[in-house]
Write an enzyme that holds these catalytic residues in place. Structure first.
Site, mmCIF file in Angstrom:
data_model
loop_
_atom_site.group_PDB
_atom_site.id
_atom_site.type_symbol
_atom_site.label_atom_id
_atom_site.label_comp_id
_atom_site.label_asym_id
_atom_site.label_seq_id
_atom_site.Cartn_x
_atom_site.Cartn_y
_atom_site.Cartn_z
ATOM 1 N N TYR A 184 0.817 -1.211 0.000
ATOM 2 C CA TYR A 184 0.000 0.000 0.000
ATOM 3 C C TYR A 184 0.855 1.267 0.000
ATOM 4 C CZ TYR A 184 -4.596 -2.128 0.908
ATOM 5 O OH TYR A 184 -5.777 -2.815 0.815
ATOM 6 N N LYS A 239 4.667 -14.980 2.329
ATOM 7 C CA LYS A 239 4.913 -15.683 1.068
ATOM 8 C C LYS A 239 6.428 -15.789 0.929
ATOM 9 C CE LYS A 239 3.418 -17.422 -2.874
ATOM 10 N NZ LYS A 239 2.660 -18.691 -2.951
ATOM 11 N N ASP A 286 -1.245 -18.233 0.481
ATOM 12 C CA ASP A 286 -2.195 -18.994 -0.346
ATOM 13 C C ASP A 286 -2.770 -20.165 0.459
ATOM 14 O OD1 ASP A 286 0.394 -20.009 -0.402
ATOM 15 O OD2 ASP A 286 0.348 -20.601 -2.512
ATOM 16 N N ASP A 314 -5.642 -7.447 4.141
ATOM 17 C CA ASP A 314 -6.831 -6.878 3.503
ATOM 18 C C ASP A 314 -7.640 -7.999 2.862
ATOM 19 O OD1 ASP A 314 -8.572 -4.896 2.395
ATOM 20 O OD2 ASP A 314 -7.555 -5.183 0.471
ATOM 21 N N ASP A 318 -11.452 -9.994 4.273
ATOM 22 C CA ASP A 318 -12.709 -10.082 3.514
ATOM 23 C C ASP A 318 -13.136 -11.541 3.441
ATOM 24 O OD1 ASP A 318 -12.743 -7.331 2.938
ATOM 25 O OD2 ASP A 318 -13.419 -7.674 0.882
#
Ligand code: IPM
Ligand code: MG
Length: 353
Positions: free
Chosen positions: A142, A187, A219, A243, A247
């Site tokens: 970001y 990751k 993942d 983020d 969700d």
């Protein structure tokens, strides 16, 4: 206690749910004998329209003067399909997080027994799931260096050791108050920034032998979260990963409209729903105010006012049990209640004590 609250309703459904949050806050303060004052400030698309800046200096000063910020939502469809817009509402959100130094975003994921039917996942998978996602909020993709020309564009995922270490410490602190289990999501098989996360995490984990630490690629974490959500206690992760995962995690609870969050760091702490501004619902009195109301509970709890927080949680549970629910979580055939009706019911419940 005397509380000074900066209220930032923002865009879309923001003002509607903000009103309910403020009413609930006032009701709790009346019941417990606290005094509270509110100072309103503009942000987001509304602030761009008024003063050309989605997080004006005056709003920043209002936040800095307050004990806590009660924030609602930012975003406007006028900007969504216009990649060339020079100023965007979301920049206000990012400026707010950065300038207030809000590096830790705490997103608790819980289930409500009366809402298990609402999750797209099977009841026996989501039942009793209860974890916290700690999202790093002022670094990573970001905020890293960005570039764009006609042919090429990039964002960068950059972290310093200090940024990683301080968010990990927040995670371990939470874990110690919960089930002593931290999952570091990264990751690291691909990204060097993730390798720094892992290295720092291994060092911090060593200082916390009472906490079980495990490491999971993002993942895999995305899969595990809906396969076996009860596995998790505290997840700590990079800004963008957090983020996306939160969700996804909202599907466990059953609606984005139920999840509150707290952002803390260097200056005034901020409390907000994890959902966005849902512009299509603006003015229709259908938005679920519960995420905002539960963020008020988190606000009280942040100041050690746990009984005040609990009263709000009890009232929310009672409203769900009584089927006083907005349309997206109502049971088939149940009456639909609007944003204001749900809010008023909860205020009444709290006031009756
Ligand atoms: C969130 C939201 C924001 C984010 C948007 C509105 C910029 O999705 O708080 O999760 O991406 O951080
Ligand atoms: Mg998001």
């Amino acid at each position: 206690m005397n509380l000074r609250i900066a209220v930032l309703p923002g865009d879309g459904i923001g003002p509607e749910i903000s009103r309910q949050g403020v009413e609930v806050m006032s009701a709790v303060c009346r019941r417990f004998g606290h005094t509270v004052s509110y100072e309103y400030a503009i942000c987001g698309a509304g602030a761009i329209d008024k003063v050309g800046d989605p997080f004006p200096e005056e709003t920043f000063q209002t936040c800095m003067r307050a004990d806590a910020v009660l924030f609602s939502a930012i975003g406007d469809p006028r900007y969504d399909n216009d990649p060339t817009a020079p100023v965007r509402p979301e920049q206000g959100l990012l400026a707010m997080r950065k300038r207030l130094g809000l590096f830790a975003n705490i997103r608790p994921i819980q289930t409500f027994p009366s809402l298990l039917h609402n999750s797209p996942l099977k009841d026996d998978i989501v039942r009793d799931a209860d974890f916290i996602c700690i999202r790093e909020l002022t670094g990573g993709l970001y905020f890293g260096e960005k570039y764009q020309d006609e042919e090429r564009a990039y964002d960068t995922m950059a972290y310093t050791r200090n940024e990683v270490e301080r968010i990990l410490r927040v995670a371990f602190d939470y874990a110690r108050r919960r089930r002593h289990h931290v999952t570091v999501v990264d990751k690291a098989n691909i990204l060097v920034s993730s390798r720094l996360w892992r290295k720092v995490a291994q060092a911090v984990a060593q200082e916390n032998p009472d906490v079980t630490t495990d490491y999971m690629y993002v993942d895999n974490a995305a899969m595990r979260m809906i396969q076996e959500p009860r596995f998790f206690d505290v997840i700590v992760t990079e800004n963008t990963f957090g983020d996306i995962l939160t969700d996804e995690a909202s599907c466990i609870t059953g609606s984005m409209g139920l999840l509150p969050s707290a952002s803390t760091g260097e200056h005034t702490p901020l409390f907000e729903p994890i959902h966005g501004s849902w512009p299509q619902a603006k003015g229709k009195n259908i938005a679920n105010p519960l995420a905002q109301i539960l963020s008020v509970a988190m606000l009280f709890e942040h100041f050690g006012l746990t009984a005040e927080g609990q009263v709000i949680r009890d009232a929310v549970n009672a409203s769900l049990e009584a089927n006083i629910r907005t349309p997206e979580i109502q049971v088939p055939g149940g009456a639909h209640y609007g944003t204001t009706e749900v809010g008023a019911w909860i205020v009444d419940y709290i006031s009756r004590g």
